[in-house]
Design a protein around this motif. Structure first.
Motif, short mmCIF file in Angstrom:
data_model
loop_
_atom_site.label_atom_id
_atom_site.label_comp_id
_atom_site.label_asym_id
_atom_site.label_seq_id
_atom_site.Cartn_x
_atom_site.Cartn_y
_atom_site.Cartn_z
N VAL A 14 -9.31 -10.87 15.71
CA VAL A 14 -10.29 -10.50 14.69
C VAL A 14 -9.84 -9.22 14.00
CG1 VAL A 14 -12.71 -9.97 14.19
CG2 VAL A 14 -12.13 -11.52 16.07
N THR A 15 -9.75 -9.24 12.68
CA THR A 15 -9.40 -8.04 11.91
C THR A 15 -10.67 -7.39 11.36
OG1 THR A 15 -9.22 -9.14 9.76
CG2 THR A 15 -7.27 -9.21 11.20
N GLY A 16 -10.54 -6.13 10.97
CA GLY A 16 -11.66 -5.44 10.33
C GLY A 16 -12.87 -5.25 11.22
N VAL A 17 -12.64 -4.90 12.50
CA VAL A 17 -13.75 -4.88 13.45
C VAL A 17 -14.68 -3.68 13.27
CG1 VAL A 17 -12.52 -6.22 15.18
CG2 VAL A 17 -12.31 -3.73 15.18
N ASN A 18 -14.32 -2.74 12.42
CA ASN A 18 -15.24 -1.64 12.14
C ASN A 18 -16.17 -1.96 10.97
OD1 ASN A 18 -14.36 0.01 14.19
ND2 ASN A 18 -12.85 1.07 12.94
N GLY A 19 -15.95 -3.09 10.32
CA GLY A 19 -16.78 -3.49 9.20
C GLY A 19 -18.04 -4.21 9.65
N GLN A 20 -18.88 -4.54 8.70
CA GLN A 20 -20.17 -5.16 9.01
C GLN A 20 -20.01 -6.48 9.77
OE1 GLN A 20 -23.22 -4.84 5.70
NE2 GLN A 20 -21.38 -4.41 4.54
N VAL A 21 -19.19 -7.37 9.24
CA VAL A 21 -19.03 -8.69 9.84
C VAL A 21 -18.11 -8.63 11.05
CG1 VAL A 21 -18.24 -11.06 9.45
CG2 VAL A 21 -19.50 -9.86 7.65
N GLY A 22 -17.02 -7.89 10.96
CA GLY A 22 -16.07 -7.80 12.06
C GLY A 22 -16.70 -7.28 13.33
N TYR A 23 -17.56 -6.29 13.22
CA TYR A 23 -18.23 -5.73 14.39
C TYR A 23 -19.09 -6.78 15.07
CZ TYR A 23 -21.37 -2.76 17.14
OH TYR A 23 -22.09 -2.20 18.16
N GLU A 24 -19.82 -7.56 14.29
CA GLU A 24 -20.68 -8.60 14.86
C GLU A 24 -19.87 -9.75 15.44
OE1 GLU A 24 -23.75 -8.14 15.33
OE2 GLU A 24 -23.97 -6.34 14.08
N LEU A 25 -18.71 -10.04 14.86
CA LEU A 25 -17.86 -11.11 15.37
C LEU A 25 -17.42 -10.84 16.80
CD1 LEU A 25 -15.68 -11.86 12.23
CD2 LEU A 25 -17.11 -13.54 13.43
N LEU A 26 -17.14 -9.58 17.12
CA LEU A 26 -16.71 -9.25 18.47
C LEU A 26 -17.75 -9.66 19.51
CD1 LEU A 26 -15.01 -5.74 18.15
CD2 LEU A 26 -13.95 -8.00 18.25
N ARG A 27 -19.00 -9.62 19.14
CA ARG A 27 -20.06 -10.04 20.06
C ARG A 27 -20.27 -11.55 20.01
NH1 ARG A 27 -25.15 -6.05 19.27
NH2 ARG A 27 -24.96 -6.64 17.08
N SER A 28 -20.28 -12.12 18.82
CA SER A 28 -20.60 -13.54 18.67
C SER A 28 -19.53 -14.47 19.20
CB SER A 28 -20.85 -13.86 17.19
OG SER A 28 -21.96 -13.15 16.69
N LEU A 29 -18.28 -14.04 19.18
CA LEU A 29 -17.18 -14.91 19.60
C LEU A 29 -16.93 -14.89 21.10
CD1 LEU A 29 -14.62 -14.16 16.73
CD2 LEU A 29 -16.05 -16.20 17.00
N GLN A 30 -17.66 -14.06 21.84
CA GLN A 30 -17.47 -14.01 23.28
C GLN A 30 -17.72 -15.39 23.89
OE1 GLN A 30 -16.29 -11.24 24.88
NE2 GLN A 30 -16.15 -10.47 22.79
N GLY A 31 -16.83 -15.78 24.81
CA GLY A 31 -16.97 -17.07 25.47
C GLY A 31 -16.13 -18.16 24.86
N LEU A 32 -15.62 -17.92 23.66
CA LEU A 32 -14.80 -18.94 23.00
C LEU A 32 -13.32 -18.75 23.27
CD1 LEU A 32 -16.55 -19.23 19.52
CD2 LEU A 32 -16.85 -20.66 21.55
#
Length: 301
Positions: A14-32
């Motif tokens: 995941v790129t851009g993890v300090n951004g609005q969407v990137g930050y949320e992706l780190l949580r939402s993608l857990q388990g995949l």
């Protein structure tokens, strides 16, 4: 592309993890899978060499590119900066994904349209961006398709959340300082919570990981989709809804003004509504109505 059962244990970059969407992706993608999130310090997307080196070292099965040049007005004078992040970076990520037989998830924008249509835009409508930001995002889309990699290009709009710079945080800040605010009332779109984008992205990728044949899944699903909250409003209506759900002790008066009374360097489309019907038909998912999502976002605050 790897078999679905294997992807569950594979790497998601995941790129851009300090951004609005990137930050949320780190949580939402857990388990995949094994999620690796990189910020600008770890992956300089303006450096072609860095992109190639990092992607080849990580060897992801899926790249989720949440990084972008999103300073719409600044892009009018910083054309090269916008091109590096919105065109060159996704083009290189797509090339590397193709080389690794990986897939790329990339986010685009309603600003690829000129906003003159009376109804929500669908994926096959003619594009006609009116500003540098929209033009570079469209070029990025074209570069990904041209690479031939498996991909999901997700166009969204009016993104907000409790991080970064966005309309919601601007209204809360100004609303605490002023008794009256003037907000544009003749531009229409769908305010879309960053958490909604991340959650639906995870839903789509979960369908892939559950597939018995990953290559066949991408053959059927790879492409362009619109992903926004359901329903629509104006910036003025969005501002009023923000203050209605806020905990500000005194709510400011929100004065409706035309876009012509608030000139900006970059021209914005009058109609930014995107139809989500293709997303619903292909994946069976629908985003929440924008007011419902806003209430959830404000509850987090």
């Amino acid at each position: 592309m790897r078999e679905g059962a294997m992807v569950q244990q594979a790497t998601i970059l995941v790129t851009g993890v300090n951004g609005q969407v990137g930050y949320e992706l780190l949580r939402s993608l857990q388990g995949l899978g094994r999620v690796i999130g990189l910020d600008r310090a770890a992956l300089d997307l303006e450096s072609p060499d860095a992109i190639r080196r990092v992607v080849r070292e990580v060897k992801p099965a899926i790249i989720v590119n949440a990084a972008a040049y999103t300073a719409v007005d600044k892009a009018e004078t910083d054309v090269q900066g916008a091109q590096r992040l919105n065109v060159q970076a996704p083009a290189l990520l797509a090339e590397e994904a193709k080389r690794l037989r990986a897939a790329l998830v990339h986010y685009s924008t309603d600003y690829v349209f000129d906003g003159t249509k009376d109804t929500p835009y669908i994926e096959t409508d003619a594009v006609n961006p009116q500003n540098v930001y929209g033009k570079t995002k469209l070029e990025g889309e074209h570069a990904i398709v041209a690479s031939g990699c498996d991909h999901l290009i997700l166009r969204t709009s009016w993104v907000y959340g409790m991080r970064g710079k966005n309309f919601l945080l601007t209204m809360l800040r100004l609303g605490a300082q002023r008794n009256e605010l003037s907000v544009v009332a003749d531009q229409v779109g769908s305010p879309t919570w960053s958490t909604t984008i991340a959650a639906l992205t995870a839903n789509l990728l979960a369908q892939f990981t559950a597939a018995s044949d990953g290559a066949e899944w991408w053959a059927r699903h790879s492409g362009l989709y619109h992903l926004t909250a359901n329903g629509a409003t104006t910036w003025h209506g969005f501002a009023e809804a923000i203050f209605e759900t806020s905990d500000l002790p005194t709510k400011p008066h929100v004065k409706a003004i035309p876009a012509s009374a608030y000139p900006t360097p970059a021209k914005r489309p009058g109609n930014s509504r995107l139809s989500n019907e293709k997303l619903a038909q292909v994946f069976g998912v629908r985003a929440p109505e924008w007011r419902q999502a806003l209430r959830l976002c404000m509850a987090e605050r």
